[in-house]
Structures are given as structure tokens and as C-alpha cells.
Design a protein around this motif. Structure first.
Motif, PDB file in Angstrom:
ATOM      1  N   ASP A  71       9.243  56.725  12.382  1.00 55.80           N
ATOM      2  CA  ASP A  71       9.375  56.175  13.729  1.00 55.80           C
ATOM      3  C   ASP A  71      10.851  56.212  14.108  1.00 55.80           C
ATOM      4  O   ASP A  71      11.661  55.459  13.568  1.00 55.80           O
ATOM      5  CB  ASP A  71       8.837  54.745  13.763  1.00 55.80           C
ATOM      6  CG  ASP A  71       8.896  54.119  15.155  1.00 55.80           C
ATOM      7  OD1 ASP A  71       9.590  54.669  16.036  1.00 55.80           O
ATOM      8  OD2 ASP A  71       8.263  53.071  15.349  1.00 55.80           O
ATOM      9  N   GLY A  72      11.191  57.081  15.033  1.00 57.85           N
ATOM     10  CA  GLY A  72      12.592  57.272  15.414  1.00 57.85           C
ATOM     11  C   GLY A  72      13.196  56.114  16.174  1.00 57.85           C
ATOM     12  O   GLY A  72      14.412  56.089  16.398  1.00 57.85           O
ATOM     13  N   THR A  73      12.373  55.136  16.592  1.00 59.88           N
ATOM     14  CA  THR A  73      12.913  53.959  17.285  1.00 59.88           C
ATOM     15  C   THR A  73      13.172  52.812  16.319  1.00 59.88           C
ATOM     16  O   THR A  73      13.698  51.770  16.719  1.00 59.88           O
ATOM     17  CB  THR A  73      11.940  53.473  18.376  1.00 59.88           C
ATOM     18  OG1 THR A  73      10.735  52.970  17.767  1.00 59.88           O
ATOM     19  CG2 THR A  73      11.594  54.604  19.337  1.00 59.88           C
ATOM     20  N   SER A  74      12.814  52.988  15.055  1.00 59.41           N
ATOM     21  CA  SER A  74      12.945  51.927  14.051  1.00 59.41           C
ATOM     22  C   SER A  74      14.157  52.165  13.156  1.00 59.41           C
ATOM     23  O   SER A  74      14.273  53.225  12.529  1.00 59.41           O
ATOM     24  CB  SER A  74      11.670  51.869  13.198  1.00 59.41           C
ATOM     25  OG  SER A  74      11.868  51.105  12.028  1.00 59.41           O
ATOM     26  N   GLU A  75      15.044  51.190  13.076  1.00 63.09           N
ATOM     27  CA  GLU A  75      16.200  51.314  12.194  1.00 63.09           C
ATOM     28  C   GLU A  75      15.761  51.334  10.732  1.00 63.09           C
ATOM     29  O   GLU A  75      16.333  52.056   9.907  1.00 63.09           O
ATOM     30  CB  GLU A  75      17.178  50.169  12.442  1.00 63.09           C
ATOM     31  CG  GLU A  75      17.898  50.247  13.788  1.00 63.09           C
ATOM     32  CD  GLU A  75      19.010  49.230  13.898  1.00 63.09           C
ATOM     33  OE1 GLU A  75      19.444  48.702  12.855  1.00 63.09           O
ATOM     34  OE2 GLU A  75      19.455  48.954  15.028  1.00 63.09           O
ATOM     35  N   LYS A  76      14.732  50.548  10.406  1.00 64.77           N
ATOM     36  CA  LYS A  76      14.235  50.508   9.032  1.00 64.77           C
ATOM     37  C   LYS A  76      13.710  51.867   8.606  1.00 64.77           C
ATOM     38  O   LYS A  76      14.005  52.344   7.503  1.00 64.77           O
ATOM     39  CB  LYS A  76      13.136  49.448   8.910  1.00 64.77           C
ATOM     40  CG  LYS A  76      12.576  49.305   7.501  1.00 64.77           C
ATOM     41  CD  LYS A  76      11.525  48.214   7.433  1.00 64.77           C
ATOM     42  CE  LYS A  76      10.959  48.072   6.026  1.00 64.77           C
ATOM     43  NZ  LYS A  76       9.922  47.018   5.944  1.00 64.77           N
ATOM     44  N   GLU A  77      12.929  52.509   9.473  1.00 60.02           N
ATOM     45  CA  GLU A  77      12.382  53.824   9.115  1.00 60.02           C
ATOM     46  C   GLU A  77      13.463  54.905   9.131  1.00 60.02           C
ATOM     47  O   GLU A  77      13.382  55.887   8.395  1.00 60.02           O
ATOM     48  CB  GLU A  77      11.221  54.188  10.037  1.00 60.02           C
ATOM     49  CG  GLU A  77      10.009  53.289   9.834  1.00 60.02           C
ATOM     50  CD  GLU A  77       8.696  53.961  10.176  1.00 60.02           C
ATOM     51  OE1 GLU A  77       8.639  55.210  10.255  1.00 60.02           O
ATOM     52  OE2 GLU A  77       7.715  53.215  10.353  1.00 60.02           O
ATOM     53  N   THR A  78      14.480  54.715   9.961  1.00 64.70           N
ATOM     54  CA  THR A  78      15.612  55.646   9.946  1.00 64.70           C
ATOM     55  C   THR A  78      16.349  55.556   8.618  1.00 64.70           C
ATOM     56  O   THR A  78      16.752  56.575   8.045  1.00 64.70           O
ATOM     57  CB  THR A  78      16.578  55.353  11.108  1.00 64.70           C
ATOM     58  OG1 THR A  78      15.872  55.460  12.349  1.00 64.70           O
ATOM     59  CG2 THR A  78      17.742  56.337  11.107  1.00 64.70           C
ATOM     60  N   ASP A  79      16.512  54.337   8.110  1.00 65.38           N
ATOM     61  CA  ASP A  79      17.131  54.157   6.793  1.00 65.38           C
ATOM     62  C   ASP A  79      16.282  54.820   5.710  1.00 65.38           C
ATOM     63  O   ASP A  79      16.821  55.412   4.766  1.00 65.38           O
ATOM     64  CB  ASP A  79      17.304  52.668   6.484  1.00 65.38           C
ATOM     65  CG  ASP A  79      18.378  52.007   7.337  1.00 65.38           C
ATOM     66  OD1 ASP A  79      19.234  52.733   7.868  1.00 65.38           O
ATOM     67  OD2 ASP A  79      18.338  50.768   7.473  1.00 65.38           O
ATOM     68  N   GLN A  80      14.952  54.733   5.847  1.00 67.95           N
ATOM     69  CA  GLN A  80      14.066  55.381   4.879  1.00 67.95           C
ATOM     70  C   GLN A  80      14.213  56.899   4.966  1.00 67.95           C
ATOM     71  O   GLN A  80      14.197  57.590   3.938  1.00 67.95           O
ATOM     72  CB  GLN A  80      12.611  54.986   5.148  1.00 67.95           C
ATOM     73  CG  GLN A  80      11.616  55.566   4.144  1.00 67.95           C
ATOM     74  CD  GLN A  80      11.855  55.076   2.731  1.00 67.95           C
ATOM     75  OE1 GLN A  80      12.011  53.868   2.505  1.00 67.95           O
ATOM     76  NE2 GLN A  80      11.910  55.987   1.768  1.00 67.95           N
ATOM     77  N   LEU A  81      14.369  57.421   6.174  1.00 67.68           N
ATOM     78  CA  LEU A  81      14.595  58.853   6.353  1.00 67.68           C
ATOM     79  C   LEU A  81      15.865  59.293   5.637  1.00 67.68           C
ATOM     80  O   LEU A  81      15.874  60.314   4.930  1.00 67.68           O
ATOM     81  CB  LEU A  81      14.689  59.187   7.843  1.00 67.68           C
ATOM     82  CG  LEU A  81      15.182  60.584   8.222  1.00 67.68           C
ATOM     83  CD1 LEU A  81      14.286  61.669   7.639  1.00 67.68           C
ATOM     84  CD2 LEU A  81      15.254  60.724   9.739  1.00 67.68           C
ATOM     85  N   ILE A  82      16.928  58.538   5.792  1.00 72.20           N
ATOM     86  CA  ILE A  82      18.189  58.869   5.114  1.00 72.20           C
ATOM     87  C   ILE A  82      17.983  58.873   3.599  1.00 72.20           C
ATOM     88  O   ILE A  82      18.452  59.779   2.893  1.00 72.20           O
ATOM     89  CB  ILE A  82      19.285  57.864   5.524  1.00 72.20           C
ATOM     90  CG1 ILE A  82      19.653  58.080   6.997  1.00 72.20           C
ATOM     91  CG2 ILE A  82      20.521  58.005   4.629  1.00 72.20           C
ATOM     92  CD1 ILE A  82      20.571  57.006   7.570  1.00 72.20           C
ATOM     93  N   HIS A  83      17.274  57.886   3.116  1.00 71.13           N
ATOM     94  CA  HIS A  83      16.962  57.806   1.681  1.00 71.13           C
ATOM     95  C   HIS A  83      16.161  59.028   1.237  1.00 71.13           C
ATOM     96  O   HIS A  83      16.440  59.630   0.185  1.00 71.13           O
ATOM     97  CB  HIS A  83      16.192  56.518   1.404  1.00 71.13           C
ATOM     98  CG  HIS A  83      15.706  56.388  -0.014  1.00 71.13           C
ATOM     99  ND1 HIS A  83      16.546  56.115  -1.073  1.00 71.13           N
ATOM    100  CD2 HIS A  83      14.463  56.516  -0.553  1.00 71.13           C
ATOM    101  CE1 HIS A  83      15.849  56.070  -2.193  1.00 71.13           C
ATOM    102  NE2 HIS A  83      14.581  56.311  -1.908  1.00 71.13           N
ATOM    103  N   ASP A  84      15.168  59.422   2.032  1.00 74.60           N
ATOM    104  CA  ASP A  84      14.305  60.546   1.653  1.00 74.60           C
ATOM    105  C   ASP A  84      15.047  61.883   1.732  1.00 74.60           C
ATOM    106  O   ASP A  84      14.736  62.804   0.973  1.00 74.60           O
ATOM    107  CB  ASP A  84      13.064  60.573   2.541  1.00 74.60           C
ATOM    108  CG  ASP A  84      12.084  59.446   2.200  1.00 74.60           C
ATOM    109  OD1 ASP A  84      12.286  58.783   1.166  1.00 74.60           O
ATOM    110  OD2 ASP A  84      11.132  59.238   2.973  1.00 74.60           O
TER     111      ASP A  84
END
Length: 212
Positions: free
Chosen positions: A191-204
Motif C-alpha cells: 500500500d503506497g499510502t502506508s508508511e508502515k508498508e513502505t518500510d516493509q518494502l524497503i526491508h524487502d
């Protein structure tokens, strides 16, 4: 004295055990367990292969032709947006800037495909890039034929389940960020509007770097 030393050793083990367990788990997640590969298997020249993004040719914010060949040996984060979008797209853009800041290397590419190419000309994409301070070295805003972009969105990136032909009355929109590996396979949706999911993207992305 020995009894006291034994007690301290026991307490030390009890204290360190959670940290050791977390370190082992983190190592397993980053170095052993791999991200999933999305999409059904396909047949190419009689051989079964995993789903990959199809080829395309569009224009970037500098008016330069840009296609899948630019992804060679790159990890790619892609999204679909339009410059007149008032709420969702600005949030996605700000979170993508966070992703770009985390990876200065040009081995990580960001591609933003406009879903409103009639209004999002090269000049308009340049204006949008300037407005949000987008570094174009490894972040391309892409425009071109609407039917080609919509076919990519539906059939390759699979960001929507609706049917359509990319005609004048066709419109799609999604907040998804799509993670692609160096083999052009989809490895995650966020979800590109979620900071939490953006952090998960960076991790992945870091996990993909370790995998490759």
C-alpha cells in the motif's frame, strides 16, 4: 562464590536469549526465506516459465524513450499514478521518495506510469517531478499510449482485476507499489499510502539484494 557466579550466568543467558532468538530469526528471514513470486506460470517457446513483466516503450519525463531493457540487472519499484490526483498519488510519491532516499544506488529503479497520459504529457511530468523534488537519475515518470499502459497495469503488473481496453472511458487507479526482481518477476505488493508498508518494502528490497 560459585553459586553466585552460576546465578549471574543464568541471568545473563535469560537476558540474552530473546536477542539471540531475534538475531537468528532475522538472519533466516533475510538470508534463507525468500519473497514469493506472484503470477501464474506461462508458456514461452514450449517452456514453462514464471510470470514476467511484458516489454513496453514509453517516454520518460525528459521525453526520452524508455522500456523494459532499462531494467537489466535492476530491482524495480513501480506504481501507477496521475499528476492531477489530489490525495492518494501525492502520498505515494512522498513514500516513494523515502524509498529512493534509502537506496542511492542506481541498481534500484523507480518507475511511475501515468494512467492519464492524455493530460500527463512530458512537460506535465517534468512539472510534477519539479514540484515534488524527484531525482530523475533512477526515478522515471512514464507516459505514452493509454492502451499500452493499461494493458501493462492489468496483464503484467496485475494491479486491478477489472476488464477494459484502455479506451476513452476506461479508467483504473491503484495505491499499490509493485516490487520486481532482476528477472522482472513480481515479488511483492504494498500500500503506497502506508508508511508502515513502505518500510516493509524497503526491508524487502534489502532481502532481494541479498538474494541476488
Amino acid at each position: 562464590m560459585r553459586k553466585r557466579s552460576t546465578i549471574w550466568l543464568f541471568l545473563l543467558i535469560v537476558f540474552l536469549a530473546p536477542f539471540l532468538a531475534y538475531a537468528i530469526y532475522s538472519f533466516y528471514v533475510r538470508h534463507v526465506e525468500k519473497l514469493p513470486v506472484y503470477g501464474k506460470e506461462e508458456i514461452e517457446n514450449g517452456i514453462t516459465v514464471q510470470h514476467r513483466i511484458a516489454g513496453f516503450e514509453l517516454l520518460d519525463q525528459e521525453g526520452i524513450k524508455y522500456g523494459k531493457n532499462e531494467w537489466k540487472e535492476k530491482i524495480v519499484v513501480a506504481n501507477f499514478f496521475f499528476t492531477h490526483c489530489p490525495i492518494i498519488c501525492p502520498k505515494m510519491t512522498r513514500n516513494l521518495k523515502k524509498v529512493q532516499a534509502a537506496f542511492r544506488s542506481e541498481d534500484i529503479l523507480i518507475n511511475s506510469f501515468t494512467i492519464d497520459p492524455e493530460r500527463d504529457s512530458v512537460a506535465q511530468l517534468q512539472h510534477y517531478a519539479a514540484k515534488f523534488g524527484i531525482n530523475g537519475a533512477n526515478w522515471k515518470l512514464l507516459t505514452g499510449d493509454k492502451s499500452e499502459i493499461y494493458k501493462l497495469a492489468r496483464n503484467s503488473f496485475m494491479i486491478v482485476a477489472t476488464d477494459g481496453d484502455g479506451g476513452p472511458d476506461d479508467f483504473i487507479h491503484s495505491e499499490k507499489l509493485v516490487l520486481l526482481d532482476k528477472q522482472k518477476r513480481i515479488r511483492g505488493y504494498y500500500d503506497g499510502t502506508s508508511e508502515k508498508e513502505t518500510d516493509q518494502l524497503i526491508h524487502d528490497i534489502k532481502r532481494l539484494q541479498d538474494e541476488n
